[in-house]
Enzyme design. Structure first.
Site, short mmCIF file in Angstrom:
data_model
loop_
_atom_site.label_atom_id
_atom_site.label_comp_id
_atom_site.label_asym_id
_atom_site.label_seq_id
_atom_site.Cartn_x
_atom_site.Cartn_y
_atom_site.Cartn_z
N GLU A 1 -6.46 -5.21 0.38
CA GLU A 1 -5.35 -4.35 0.79
C GLU A 1 -5.41 -4.09 2.29
O GLU A 1 -6.48 -3.90 2.85
CB GLU A 1 -5.43 -3.00 0.06
CG GLU A 1 -5.49 -3.07 -1.45
CD GLU A 1 -5.72 -1.70 -2.04
OE1 GLU A 1 -4.99 -0.76 -1.68
OE2 GLU A 1 -6.63 -1.56 -2.87
N SER A 2 -4.23 -4.07 2.92
CA SER A 2 -4.04 -3.70 4.32
C SER A 2 -4.47 -4.80 5.29
O SER A 2 -5.15 -5.75 4.92
CB SER A 2 -4.77 -2.39 4.67
OG SER A 2 -4.27 -1.32 3.89
N GLU B 1 5.06 -4.65 -1.46
CA GLU B 1 5.21 -3.20 -1.46
C GLU B 1 6.55 -2.73 -0.89
O GLU B 1 6.99 -3.19 0.16
CB GLU B 1 4.07 -2.59 -0.64
CG GLU B 1 3.93 -1.10 -0.77
CD GLU B 1 2.54 -0.66 -0.42
OE1 GLU B 1 1.72 -0.49 -1.35
OE2 GLU B 1 2.26 -0.51 0.79
N LYS C 1 7.89 0.04 1.03
CA LYS C 1 7.21 0.99 1.91
C LYS C 1 8.13 1.35 3.08
O LYS C 1 8.40 0.52 3.94
CB LYS C 1 5.91 0.35 2.42
CG LYS C 1 5.05 1.23 3.30
CD LYS C 1 3.77 0.50 3.68
CE LYS C 1 2.82 1.37 4.45
NZ LYS C 1 1.56 0.63 4.79
#
Length: 272
Positions: free
Chosen positions: A215-216, A53, A55
């Site tokens: 995710e995360s 990502e 980000k």
């Protein structure tokens, strides 16, 4: 928090629409070359795949990295073995833009995800016009009829929806719209707290044939190994890559951690 983020995204989309109307953006979307095959790029393999990502910031952590050249960073991700690139386009709290998405699309040959708070068709047309192959839909932000409408529009434009969930009920809602790519986000978008074990508790409810994305809550290789052992086909990584100093080396270490799961089989119920 989620309501505020959605409201901001809607307001920003309204401003862009006032400058460039739906018909123009739709024409741009339809004139783009065909979207890349996301299902092939993210298909289950003998080791985990990673969506890396771009980000700059987050509501929970503030500014993470300047990222003056998102295209160069994306090329580094592709060099390091990323199977797709996620680009945050939300501008208020994540400091992203559609320009970031366009520059990344022009620089890499792997699929590109528009990650934003998508709640109206205009944003979907924007995503295709900017070159997105994959578009995030957050179940928690959408009533079911709108989720169905946006999922269908994404498919009609040749893209793929990454349908993000946070609970068993949301997984069912994602499957009901025919999602072929389902994400489980460890971050609660109301409180922004993390639960790394949430993916494992929901993975078996996602059927074989649907790509499962964790995710995360990824800070180190052990986190990728944890998700892989729980059944993840793909792990989405953001913060660890933009703050680690060497995205290529970080990606390589994460990929090495996500080898074949014990037994080499994929769990999950089968659709009737």
């Amino acid at each position: 928090m989620l309501s505020d983020l959605v409201a901001g995204a809607v307001a920003d989309a309204s401003e862009r629409r006032a400058v460039r109307g739906v018909q123009l953006v739709e024409a741009d979307a339809l004139s783009r070359p065909a979207a890349l095959d996301v299902m092939a790029a993210l298909a289950p393999a003998e080791r985990v795949k990673i969506i890396a990502e771009v980000k700059r910031a987050s509501p929970s952590r503030g500014t993470l990295a300047e990222i003056t050249d998102p295209a160069s960073l994306a090329v580094s991700y592709q060099t390091g073995g990323a199977s797709a690139i996620s680009v945050l386009t939300e501008q208020r709290r994540f400091l992203g833009s559609l320009d970031d998405l366009e520059t990344v699309r022009a620089a890499v040959s792997v699929p590109v995800l528009r990650k934003d708070f998508i709640v109206e068709p205009y944003q979907v047309f924007e995503a295709r016009a900017a070159g997105a192959d994959l578009v995030l839909l957050i179940v928690a932000a959408l009533e079911q009829p709108l989720l169905v409408e946006l999922h269908q529009l994404i498919s009609q434009l040749g893209m793929t929806a990454l349908v993000e969930t946070h609970s068993a009920d949301e997984v069912e809602r994602a499957l009901d719209v025919g999602a072929s790519v389902v994400g489980v986000n460890a971050r609660d978008l109301s409180t922004f707290e993390l639960d790394r074990d949430l993916f494992g508790s929901l993975a078996d409810s996602i059927p074989s044939g649907v790509i499962r994305i964790a995710e995360s809550a990824v800070k180190e290789p052990a986190d990728v190994a944890h998700y892989r052992a729980a059944g993840a086909d793909v792990v989405l990584v953001g913060e660890a890559l933009v703050t680690g100093g060497d995205p290529v080396a970080t990606l390589e270490s994460f990929l090495a951690a996500g080898q074949v799961r014990p037994g080499g089989t994929r769990a999950g119920r089968v659709l009737a």
